[in-house]
Design an enzyme around this catalytic site. Sequence first.
Site, PDB file in Angstrom:
ATOM      1  N   GLY A  34     -73.751  19.147 -13.317  1.00  0.00           N
ATOM      2  CA  GLY A  34     -72.700  18.254 -13.329  1.00  0.00           C
ATOM      3  C   GLY A  34     -71.688  18.290 -14.077  1.00  0.00           C
ATOM      4  N   THR A  36     -70.677  16.346 -16.934  1.00  0.00           N
ATOM      5  CA  THR A  36     -71.075  16.038 -17.883  1.00  0.00           C
ATOM      6  C   THR A  36     -71.988  17.188 -18.779  1.00  0.00           C
ATOM      7  OG1 THR A  36     -70.732  13.730 -17.328  1.00  0.00           O
ATOM      8  CG2 THR A  36     -71.736  13.900 -19.543  1.00  0.00           C
ATOM      9  N   ASP A  87     -79.007  16.344 -19.812  1.00  0.00           N
ATOM     10  CA  ASP A  87     -78.295  16.176 -18.441  1.00  0.00           C
ATOM     11  C   ASP A  87     -77.982  14.866 -18.274  1.00  0.00           C
ATOM     12  OD1 ASP A  87     -77.976  16.918 -15.840  1.00  0.00           O
ATOM     13  OD2 ASP A  87     -80.009  17.164 -15.001  1.00  0.00           O
ATOM     14  N   GLY A  88     -76.691  14.785 -17.218  1.00  0.00           N
ATOM     15  CA  GLY A  88     -76.074  13.631 -16.663  1.00  0.00           C
ATOM     16  C   GLY A  88     -76.890  12.847 -15.759  1.00  0.00           C
ATOM     17  N   ASP A  90     -76.144   9.649 -12.642  1.00  0.00           N
ATOM     18  CA  ASP A  90     -74.951   8.803 -11.650  1.00  0.00           C
ATOM     19  C   ASP A  90     -75.010   7.604 -12.000  1.00  0.00           C
ATOM     20  OD1 ASP A  90     -74.413  11.110  -9.996  1.00  0.00           O
ATOM     21  OD2 ASP A  90     -76.364  10.803  -9.408  1.00  0.00           O
ATOM     22  N   GLU A 110     -83.769  19.383 -11.260  1.00  0.00           N
ATOM     23  CA  GLU A 110     -83.411  18.121 -12.465  1.00  0.00           C
ATOM     24  C   GLU A 110     -84.552  17.482 -12.866  1.00  0.00           C
ATOM     25  OE1 GLU A 110     -78.446  17.582 -12.068  1.00  0.00           O
ATOM     26  OE2 GLU A 110     -79.918  16.272 -11.109  1.00  0.00           O
TER      27      GLU A 110
HETATM   28  C1  5RP Z   1     -76.348  16.364 -10.053  1.00  0.00           C
HETATM   29  C2  5RP Z   1     -76.627  15.045 -11.098  1.00  0.00           C
HETATM   30  C3  5RP Z   1     -75.462  14.738 -12.136  1.00  0.00           C
HETATM   31  O1  5RP Z   1     -76.009  15.020 -13.463  1.00  0.00           O
HETATM   32  C4  5RP Z   1     -74.858  13.621 -11.820  1.00  0.00           C
HETATM   33  O2  5RP Z   1     -74.303  13.434 -10.498  1.00  0.00           O
HETATM   34  C5  5RP Z   1     -73.819  13.317 -12.762  1.00  0.00           C
HETATM   35  O3  5RP Z   1     -72.765  14.211 -12.747  1.00  0.00           O
HETATM   36  P1  5RP Z   1     -71.129  14.218 -13.452  1.00  0.00           P
HETATM   37  O4  5RP Z   1     -71.615  14.408 -14.879  1.00  0.00           O
HETATM   38  O5  5RP Z   1     -70.387  15.022 -12.776  1.00  0.00           O
HETATM   39  O6  5RP Z   1     -70.930  12.586 -13.164  1.00  0.00           O
HETATM   40  O7  5RP Z   1     -77.516  14.490 -10.882  1.00  0.00           O
HETATM   41  O8  5RP Z   1     -77.498  16.490  -9.354  1.00  0.00           O
END
Ligand code: 5RP
Length: 232
Positions: A34, A36, A87-88, A90, A110
Amino acid sequence: MPESQATVDGFKRAAAERAVALITDGMTVGLGSGTTAEFALAALATRIAGGLRMSGVPTSERTAGLARQHGIPLMPFDGRPIDVAIDGADEIERDTLNLIKGGGGSLVREKLIARASRRFIVIADERKLVDRLGVHGPLPVALLPFTRQLVLRELAALGAPGTIRQADGRDVVTDDGLIIADCICGAITDARVLATRIAAIPGVVDSGLLLGLVAEAIVAGRTGVRVLSPGK
Ligand code: 5RP
């Protein structure tokens, strides 16, 4: 007034850099997916150029490709403990630090890598903080393509009706050959019960609910970078 994209990117970068500052020589590091998490790849590349030695375990093929471009050494996921995963998300529930993930479709890998890590750090801009999971967006559920009709029926019966994620008129297929149902749940009152019920549907591989896994959330916004612990 909503923040500009450049401002939000600055928050993401600040959170990512704070997390990467915690990496020390010799660590194995779970590399999230993602936008982030991609700031964390850039920050790791800078530290590697400065002499840091580490190995990354990527959560998606896209992250693996970007990590290679950044010169980050990679190792395959072999189920052994990973020192730190970054990790990022939602959505991040403010008090529990439970997460919804999978907006990018990589939720199965993930979650595996988050579970395998001794310290799972979620990084985000502060728009991702919510009082209750499910309020901002859908809950992604990864499933075997063959079972789509059964799974959609069962999800609807649970009060989480879903639609199969598409791009350019075709189903989005994950790195593992799965498809994704994006489910509308509304505010989730008991995430553990919902996660268990969804996992019990034949054909479901996993949901984007990550519960009790986060060691700390590094969240950046107008007031700076904050480090949150579960229950605080
Ligand atoms: C990917 C994810 C991402 O970490 C989540 O969607 C956040 O993404 P971003 O940092 O682009 O907002 O779970 O499967």
